[in-house]
Every structure is written in structure tokens, then in C-alpha cells.
Design a protein around this motif. Structure first.
Motif: not given
Length: 708
Positions: A228-256
Motif C-alpha cells: 500500500t504505497p500511501n494512505d489513499g491506497a488503503i483498501k476501504w469498506w471491505i466486507g468481512n475484513a474487520a472481524v471474520h475474513g481469512k483471505f482477500a481477493s486484492v486488486f492491485a497493479k501488477l508490476m514486472l
């Protein structure tokens, strides 16, 4: 013209002598009407000398008394409405009826609601053995039916289920390959792998291509590094994240990594499986920072959270690689030639979320309309002196609020069922034309239906007066929980712009000889007709048979869409010369949104007309025809200025449309109880004392709920 005037004098008789003087033909036609009306004042039970009714109100009452009420067989209409997947919905209802401890109480804290919501979902899957994820794959229509039923139990539960199976699970199914399905399917299905869908960021939501989270490939370790390069890139409003989630499908720019001065190459937004908590201890994993988004306006049973990643390493295999892959030596391969093509394909596979929101929003409107209409038939207020009070649904103003809304509820039901069918067909065939059609249709229906439902929930609350403000009667929770439907899975304004873009592309293709999307067949078949000048003769036709003719109604909707499309295309071309493409689009934005809504209304009406034609029971078909006519004419009247401006509707015809709309509202009121009963929502699902089917128990149930 005399024939059309006398066809239904109670609707179309002129209102004043000045009009009669201007039109001698009309005077001849309406003289008998005046005499009949005076006589009826002596015969009609409402004609008390002390009962001061306006001329128009009296005509409406006479029309209602004369009109033959349609006999509606609720069982037959309900059978036609509820479809082949009602059995699975009844399984959901029966489970929660048998487990009262799992029903959400009126007053519950955020933390308690979250835990209850998790128990509800686990119980549904493991105890009731209803496996939504199985149907996501095998029978999406059944999954959507489960979602609608679950939403009537608790909308938070429906959203949590959607996050688990449609979003987190759907990303594995639709964006991953066999290795991902083999590894994760069972754990997602049985709730051992609760997960999240981490797309939205603090600074970016609808503009997914602008996401800033990065996933950089490290060829030395064969891993991706998520940051997460800066505060604006924090993943926000992610359902299941606050308490129960164990995995996440994270959308990100793929850099090679590259060998030039840039150091890395941006391959566009991709999805990655990122474990966020330890499976055994449930503690956040190293580098994963998790925070709670806190109390929300609604849906507090969903644990929305924020995720920040600091050099989180995941195996290369955790890239969901259906549309793009990275080899061990860092080479990128894809069957699609560009970033934009890959991005479009990725988002195209996620339209199921929009489908379920449109479908579920229609279900919410059914509940709200049922409560408001049943109460309006129960509550009595005022009336003629020394006579019994009348129900508030007998007032024209109340009918104006609720009857077009009831008609829209039916219209949305058939339109969203059609969308579900189109989605299921697309998942089977993966036909390119079908994919594009479902993408545009799901965007438009999701935006239109959720916006309409959000407004209607407030109207329903107001229609029930002070009792609509009681939490036990559900309007507050329905309104608050549904409100976010307008924003997630795509902001409605953005989605309507996607529809407008699709329409403009189709417009261009029409003149290039290309094929049109399925929902644009009406322009393919007769675009020249819809863009031609209005017929000066038909623009004055005002007979009831003409106004209730589906061809007139559909032609009117399509004519408006065609004119809007033609005019906005010309405006865009004009403004782009001085403002550029983006500036021209922004200058015409409201015009474009109106165009998109007009097109979606045309599609909704088309599906409603088709449903009326296909209804096998004659009584049900007559009721649906009445409701369909009200839906169509109410929409035409609401936008009568557009039709008048281009002389599509002459003044006398506009007046006739208005009167007939009020009259149809009157007629729909006569069968309103049967129409809401046909939704087949048991009292233990409605759960609002003022909306119970057994009206005699409404007040006793209400007082008991508040401890009286």
C-alpha cells in the motif's frame, strides 16, 4: 373524435364550459354527460349535500363505482410470479422460522449484530444445508433466489453472503483457473475460508483503473510483493475484513521488473489471493494491518474493514490468472492484447454482483409496498359527516403515492427476472454479444431499480404516518440497509454513464451497418420510424383503447429514447470541437443520464408487456394488463413535457393521459390487496405489525411489540 370522447366519459369529459365553447364537437359529445352526471349525483351514495367533493373527485368516484372489479385469483397470480425457485426460498424462510434465536432483534449492538450475522450464515450452510456457492456455479438463478429470501430475513446477512460467495468466491471462479478452484472451492463453500473482496480504496472506488495498490513480482523468490504505497491506497469498506475474513481477493497493479531505466512495467490491474489472518489463531498475518470502518448508517451486521499491506509476500500461484499470467522467469502472457481489454474482461466477469443487487432491490420494494398498502387498507381517517370513516387508500392523493409504485414493483420483478435469465444464458454460452448485453443491462437495471427503491422506501414510510416511524414496522431498517445499494457494485451515476456509452456505440454501429446488442433490437428493426416526425393525427388520439394499446406505450418510450440519443450525439459532436471529448461529455452529462434511464424504462416496459402476454391465467393476465398500463402511462405523464416539446402528444392527448392515469390508479387500488398478497411473503417474513396479512391482528401485534 366523438367516438373517443364518449368511449369513457368519466375519464375524458372536458372540465369547463370554456373548453366546450372552443370545441363545438366536444360540446355535443358532452351534453349528455352533463345530464347523466347531475342525475348520478342524486343516485350515488357519496353525493351527500354535506360532502363537498370537487367535480373531478366526483367523476372519479362515479367511474370507480361503474368499473367492474377484476377478479384476481391470488394463488394463480402468485404461481406465475414466484417462478420455479420458490421452493428454495421457502426452505430459507422455514429455517429461520424454526430458529427464532437467529432472527435479528430490533435493538442490537454493532458487534452483536456481526456475530449474529455470521451465525446465521453458518447455520444456513451447515444446518439447513443450503449451499449458495454450489448454485453460483450450477444454477445462478437459484443463487439469486436465495439472496432475495435471505435479504428479507436480514439485509446484512444477504450482503455478507454476497461477499462470501458472489464476490470472494466469484473472483476465484471467474478470474482464477482450475488450480484455484481445486484449492479453495470446498473451504469457501463450507465457510471454513471466509473471505473478502478488496477492490475499493480510500481514494478510488468507481475508477478501478486508478487503483494504487501494487503487486510487484520478485523473480528471485517467485513471489509477488503486495504494498500500500500511501494512505489513499488503503483498501476501504471491505466486507468481512474487520472481524471474520481469512483471505482477500486484492486488486492491485501488477508490476514486472524490467532491465531499462524505469525498473518496472505496469501490466494493469489484476486480482491476487492474499491471506490476511492465520487460519488457526485468526490473528492478522505479518505485514497485514486491519482496522474497523466502524458504525455505518445501515448494514451493521457486515464487518466492513480497512486493509493496509506492507511488503506482504504471496506465491506466484496466488495471481488469479485467467486473463493474464506471469511465468517463473517473469514473462507476462495473456490471450488479450492490451491492458484495456484485460481490464474489461476482468470487470465483465463480475457483473453477477449487479444482477443480484437489482434483483434483491426489487425484493426490498415488494416488502415495503406490502407493508404500506396493507396498512393503507387498514387505517381509516375522516370521511363524510355522520358516515363511517374511509380508508386512507381511498384518497386520491394516497393512490397517487402508492399505486404507480406498486405497478413499478411488478415491472421490476419481470425485468430483473429477465436479467437473471440473460445472465444464466451468458454463463453457459460465454457468447461475446451476450456478455456485452448483460453488462449494459445489469448496469442500467441495477442503477435504475435501486435508485427508485431508495426513493420509494421514504414514500412508504411517509404514507404510513407516525406508525411508519416505529422501528418495529421496518421502514427505518429497510431504508438504511438498502441505501448503500445505490453505491456499491458501481455508483449509480457511473453505471448509467456506462449504459449511455453503450447506446452511443450502438448508434454509431447502426450507421456503419454493424450488429446491435440484443436490448437494442427495437432500433435495429425500426429506428427510422422512431426518429421520424410525429404523426399529427395519432398525436391527438385520446381514446382509452389507444392509450392502453401496448404498441402506443412502447412506441412512446422508444421514440423518447431515440430522440434523446440523436440529440445527445449531435451535442457531443458539437462540443467536442471546442471542449474535447471529456469536456463535451461533462457538458452533456445530465442529458446522457436521462438517455440511459429512458432506455432502461423501455426495456422494463417491454419485459412487462411480454409477461402480460405470457400469463396463462385470464384473470391474472387482466390484472397484470391493468398494472402494466398504469406503469406505462404514469411514466409517460411524468415526462409529458418531453413529448409535448416535440409535438408527439397534443394538449388534448396529454390531458387524457393524465386522467386515465388517475383512473387506472383507482382501479389498481381495487385489487391492491390481492396484488401484494400475490408476492407470497408470509407474515413472519414481513415482520411488520402494520403490514400483516391478518389485518385484524395488526394493532394487537403492534402494541405487544412495544410492550403495551
Amino acid at each position: 373524435m366523438m367516438a373517443s370522447r364518449t368511449q369513457n366519459p368519466g375519464i375524458q369529459a372536458p372540465e369547463n364550459d370554456q373548453e366546450n365553447q372552443q370545441n363545438p364537437v366536444t360540446t355535443l359529445a358532452t351534453t349528455p354527460w352533463r345530464r347523466i352526471e347531475r342525475l348520478s349525483l342524486h343516485l350515488n351514495p357519496f353525493s351527500s349535500n354535506h360532502y363537498d367533493l370537487s367535480h373531478q373527485q366526483m367523476k372519479m368516484l362515479i367511474c370507480a363505482a361503474r368499473a367492474k372489479k377484476i377478479e384476481v385469483k391470488v394463488v394463480e397470480l402468485s404461481s406465475f410470479m414466484r417462478g420455479k425457485h420458490r421452493d428454495i426460498q421457502e426452505q430459507v424462510f422455514d429455517y429461520f422460522k424454526s430458529r427464532p434465536e437467529l432472527q435479528t432483534p430490533l435493538e442490537i449492538s454493532k458487534d452483536e449484530h456481526r456475530e449474529l450475522c455470521m451465525r446465521q450464515l453458518v447455520g444456513l450452510v451447515r444446518e439447513a444445508n443450503i449451499r449458495p456457492f454450489k448454485y453460483v456455479v450450477e444454477d445462478p438463478a437459484k443463487y439469486f433466489a436465495i439472496a432475495e429470501a435471505v435479504g428479507s430475513v436480514d439485509m446484512s446477512l444477504a450482503i455478507k453472503m454476497g461477499v462470501q460467495y458472489s464476490l470472494w468466491g466469484g473472483s476465484i471462479l471467474n478470474l482464477g483457473t482450475k488450480k484455484h478452484r481445486d484449492k479453495y472451492f470446498d473451504g469457501i463453500d463450507n465457510m471454513e475460508y471466509p473471505g473478502c473482496f478488496a477492490m475499493t480504496e480510500l481514494h478510488h472506488g468507481s475508477n478501478v483503473q486508478g487503483l494504487q495498490t501494487v503487486a510487484t513480482f520478485d523473480p528471485l523468490t517467485d513471489e509477488f510483493i503486495i504494498n500500500t504505497p500511501n494512505d489513499g491506497a488503503i483498501k476501504w469498506w471491505i466486507g468481512n475484513a474487520a472481524v471474520h475474513g481469512k483471505f482477500a481477493s486484492v486488486f492491485a497493479k501488477l508490476m514486472l521488473p524490467t532491465h531499462d531505466t524505469k525498473g518496472t512495467s505496469d501490466m494493469g490491474v489484476h486480482a491476487f489471493i492474499v491471506p490476511i489472518r492465520d487460519l488457526r489463531t485468526h490473528k492478522p498475518l505479518p505485514g497485514v494491518e486491519i482496522h474497523d470502518c466502524g458504525h455505518k448508517v445501515g448494514l451493521n451486521g457486515v464487518d466492513n474493514g480497512a486493509l493496509r499491506f506492507c511488503s506482504v509476500r504471496i506465491p506466484r500461484d496466488n495471481l488469479l490468472n485467467r486473463f493474464g499470467d506471469v511465468s517463473r522467469d517473469g514473462k507476462y502472457t495473456s490471450s488479450l492484447p492490451s491492458i484495456s481489454k484485460r481490464f474489461g474482461a476482468t470487470l465483465g466477469e463480475l457483473v453477477g454482483g449487479r444482477v443480484v443487487l437489482a434483483y434483491s432491490s426489487s425484493g426490498v420494494l415488494k416488502i415495503a409496498a406490502t407493508i404500506a398498502i396493507r396498512y393503507s387498507l387498514l387505517r381509516q381517517q375522516f370521511g363524510p359527516p355522520k358516515q363511517p370513516e374511509i380508508t386512507i387508500l381511498d384518497y386520491q392523493s394516497h393512490q397517487h403515492k402508492l399505486m404507480p409504485m406498486l405497478a413499478s414493483t411488478y415491472a421490476f420483478h419481470f425485468a430483473t427476472l429477465h436479467l437473471v435469465d440473460k445472465y444464466c444464458e451468458m454463463k453457459k454460452t460465454h457468447d461475446e454479444e451476450s456478455v456485452g448485453d448483460v453488462h449494459a443491462l445489469s448496469a442500467g437495471l441495477k442503477a435504475y431499480v435501486t435508485s427508485y427503491t431508495a426513493k420509494s422506501l421514504n414514500i412508504c414510510r411517509e404514507a404510513c404516518g407516525g406508525h411508519g416511524y416505529a422501528a418495529v414496522n421496518r421502514f427505518g431498517s429497510l431504508r438504511n440497509d438498502h441505501d448503500i445499494f445505490q453505491t456499491f457494485e458501481g455508483d449509480n451515476t457511473v453505471l448509467l454513464q456506462q449504459v449511455a456509452i453503450d447506446l452511443l456505440k450502438q448508434y454509431q454501429q447502426k450507421f456503419r451497418g454493424g450488429s446491435l446488442a440484443v436490448t437494442w433490437n427495437y432500433l435495429k428493426e425500426s429506428m427510422n420510424t422512431y426518429l421520424s416526425q410525429p404523426n399529427p393525427v395519432t398525436s391527438r388520439w385520446e381514446g382509452e383503447d389507444h392509450l392502453r394499446d401496448p404498441k402506443f406505450q412502447l412506441d412512446a418510450f422508444r421514440y423518447r429514447t431515440s430522440r434523446l440519443l440523436q440529440s445527445v450525439a449531435a451535442r457531443l459532436q458539437k462540443h467536442s470541437k471546442t471542449l474535447g471529448g471529456f469536456g463535451a461529455w461533462n457538458r452533456c452529462l445530465n442529458h446522457l443520464l436521462t438517455l440511459a434511464e429512458s432506455h432502461i424504462e423501455s426495456v422494463i416496459l417491454e419485459r412487462f408487456i411480454e409477461a402480460v402476454r405470457s400469463c396463462p391465467d385470464e384473470g391474472s393476465r387482466s390484472a397484470l394488463k391493468l398494472v402494466c398500463d398504469l406503469y406505462a402511462l404514469d411514466r409517460i405523464w411524468n415526462d409529458i413535457g418531453t413529448y409535448r416539446n416535440v409535438d408527439y402528444v397534443a394538449p388534448n392527448k396529454a390531458k387524457a393521459i393524465h386522467k386515465l392515469t388517475e383512473y387506472l390508479s383507482f382501479q389498481v387500488r381495487n385489487i391492491a390487496r390481492e396484488l401484494v398478497d400475490a408476492f407470497d411473503l408470509p407474515d413472519y417474513v414481513i415482520r411488520a405489525p402494520i403490514g400483516l396479512q391478518t389485518a385484524g391482528e395488526a394493532y394487537s401485534q403492534y402494541t405487544q411489540h412495544v410492550g403495551f
